[in-house]
Design a protein around this motif. Structure first.
Motif, PDB file in Angstrom:
ATOM      1  N   SER A 290      -2.365   6.690  -3.530  1.00  0.00           N
ATOM      2  CA  SER A 290      -3.073   5.787  -4.447  1.00  0.00           C
ATOM      3  C   SER A 290      -2.483   5.893  -5.843  1.00  0.00           C
ATOM      4  O   SER A 290      -3.068   5.437  -6.810  1.00  0.00           O
TER       5      SER A 290
ATOM      6  N   ARG B 191      -7.011   0.213  -4.254  1.00  0.00           N
ATOM      7  CA  ARG B 191      -6.670   0.673  -2.908  1.00  0.00           C
ATOM      8  C   ARG B 191      -7.871   1.432  -2.364  1.00  0.00           C
ATOM      9  O   ARG B 191      -8.469   2.227  -3.082  1.00  0.00           O
TER      10      ARG B 191
ATOM     11  N   TRP C 113      -4.903   2.780   4.153  1.00  0.00           N
ATOM     12  CA  TRP C 113      -5.207   2.247   2.820  1.00  0.00           C
ATOM     13  C   TRP C 113      -5.095   0.727   2.807  1.00  0.00           C
ATOM     14  O   TRP C 113      -4.043   0.171   3.144  1.00  0.00           O
TER      15      TRP C 113
ATOM     16  N   GLY D 213      -8.374   3.969  -6.786  1.00  0.00           N
ATOM     17  CA  GLY D 213      -8.312   4.294  -5.367  1.00  0.00           C
ATOM     18  C   GLY D 213      -9.669   4.813  -4.927  1.00  0.00           C
ATOM     19  O   GLY D 213     -10.249   5.677  -5.586  1.00  0.00           O
TER      20      GLY D 213
ATOM     21  N   GLU E 234       0.815  -1.216   0.000  1.00  0.00           N
ATOM     22  CA  GLU E 234       0.000   0.000   0.000  1.00  0.00           C
ATOM     23  C   GLU E 234       0.851   1.269   0.000  1.00  0.00           C
ATOM     24  O   GLU E 234       0.333   2.360  -0.237  1.00  0.00           O
TER      25      GLU E 234
ATOM     26  N   ARG F 113      -4.726  -3.256  -9.577  1.00  0.00           N
ATOM     27  CA  ARG F 113      -4.656  -2.968  -8.140  1.00  0.00           C
ATOM     28  C   ARG F 113      -5.756  -1.993  -7.716  1.00  0.00           C
ATOM     29  O   ARG F 113      -5.994  -0.995  -8.384  1.00  0.00           O
TER      30      ARG F 113
ATOM     31  N   HIS G 106      -5.175  -2.780   0.434  1.00  0.00           N
ATOM     32  CA  HIS G 106      -4.675  -3.049  -0.915  1.00  0.00           C
ATOM     33  C   HIS G 106      -5.203  -4.388  -1.406  1.00  0.00           C
ATOM     34  O   HIS G 106      -5.043  -5.416  -0.746  1.00  0.00           O
TER      35      HIS G 106
ATOM     36  N   CYS H 109      -1.867   2.598  -8.117  1.00  0.00           N
ATOM     37  CA  CYS H 109      -2.930   1.614  -8.271  1.00  0.00           C
ATOM     38  C   CYS H 109      -3.860   2.055  -9.399  1.00  0.00           C
ATOM     39  O   CYS H 109      -3.839   3.200  -9.831  1.00  0.00           O
TER      40      CYS H 109
END
Length: 295
Positions: A221, A146, A170, A227, A56, A144, A172, A224
């Protein structure tokens, strides 16, 4: 009345607590409660003992030598501005998900999620998979997600209702692009549940220890695909604030158009999902709200 704050200082829950106290003082009633800003529970251990991998956090080699200092350089580094070569600039657009829509969405995944799911988990999975449909990633690549968690009851000892500050973390989650798009939506829900379950007091302390040892890492974020920050339903209380002239006729929460974070904002009748989109993406998101909401 307008209030501007930095998210590193306070979160939405503390924000509404501050406004409630301010309104009470304005009415002449004094403090509703005495704010507690003691953050000692969040301190890293000595010596630090990180015991988990922490995906994260993001490596930012250009940060100031102290992660506690917010400088112009670190702000630009962490809050990356997304501008296209064509000169397009992102703008925020809110999509309304009614309670009826959310119920349909949640029921659609229950068959493939043995332990059931929350409204947030179903909606987060839907947003994550929808964004993946327009991703340029190949099927084998990792997507990904988050998302922000309130850790007031997770950290030990728990924080009480008087705590005012920032108490978020956060979580993940990740899946291959192929699985995220091809598997039932429940598969994404299960991965989100795994990510939430991982955030224990032990994991939090490992994360803070990791940051203590790795000062060029940061919460963000930025690395990723999606987010998500879901504001608590307590934010609806802003329309109940009385500063001495009765309840407000309107309460709004302007959102930063330069951050790509997806915002879940509670409103009457459901949740507004606020996305940051380029103009050319608006047509792609024309069917963003599930079709069963229109049946």
């Amino acid at each position: 009345i307008g209030v501007l704050c930095h998210h590193a200082i306070t979160d939405a829950t503390s924000g509404i607590s501050f406004l409630s106290n301010l309104a009470s003082i304005a009415r002449g009633a004094g403090l509703l409660f005495h704010p507690n800003s003691d953050r000692s529970v969040f301190k890293a251990r000595h010596p630090p003992q990180p015991s988990f991998p922490h995906h994260e956090f993001i490596h930012h080699p250009n940060l100031d030598s102290s992660r506690y200092a917010i400088t112009l350089e670190s702000a630009i580094c962490v809050g990356e501005r997304s501008k296209r070569a064509s000169g397009e600039i992102k703008r925020r657009k809110a999509f309304h998900f009614s309670f009826e829509t959310l119920t349909h969405l949640k029921n659609s995944v229950l068959a493939s999620v043995p332990r059931g799911c929350t409204t947030f988990e179903a909606l987060a999975a839907y947003v994550w998979r929808y964004a993946a449909r327009y991703s340029k990633k190949v099927p084998e690549e990792t997507s990904r997600l988050r998302f922000v968690l309130d850790i007031r009851r997770t950290v030990q000892p728990p924080l009480d209702a008087t705590f005012v500050g920032n108490a978020i973390y956060w979580a993940h989650a990740e899946m291959t692009q192929r699985d995220l798009v091809g598997e039932p939506l429940g598969a994404a829900v299960i991965e989100i549940q795994r990510a939430r379950a991982q955030i224990t007091d032990e994991y939090l302390r490992s994360g803070w220890d990791f940051l203590e040892e790795n000062r060029d890492f940061w919460y963000s974020s930025g690395n990723c695909d999606v987010g998500i920050n879901a504001w608590p339903r307590a934010m609806l209380g802003a329309r109940e604030l009385d500063f001495g002239w009765g309840k407000p006729c309107r309460a709004v929460f302007p959102l930063d158009p330069e951050t790509s974070t997806v915002m879940f904002v509670p409103v009457d009748g459901g949740i507004d999902v606020s996305l940051c989109l380029f103009p050319h993406q608006l047509e792609q998101y024309s069917d963003f709200v599930p079709t069963f909401a229109k049946q």
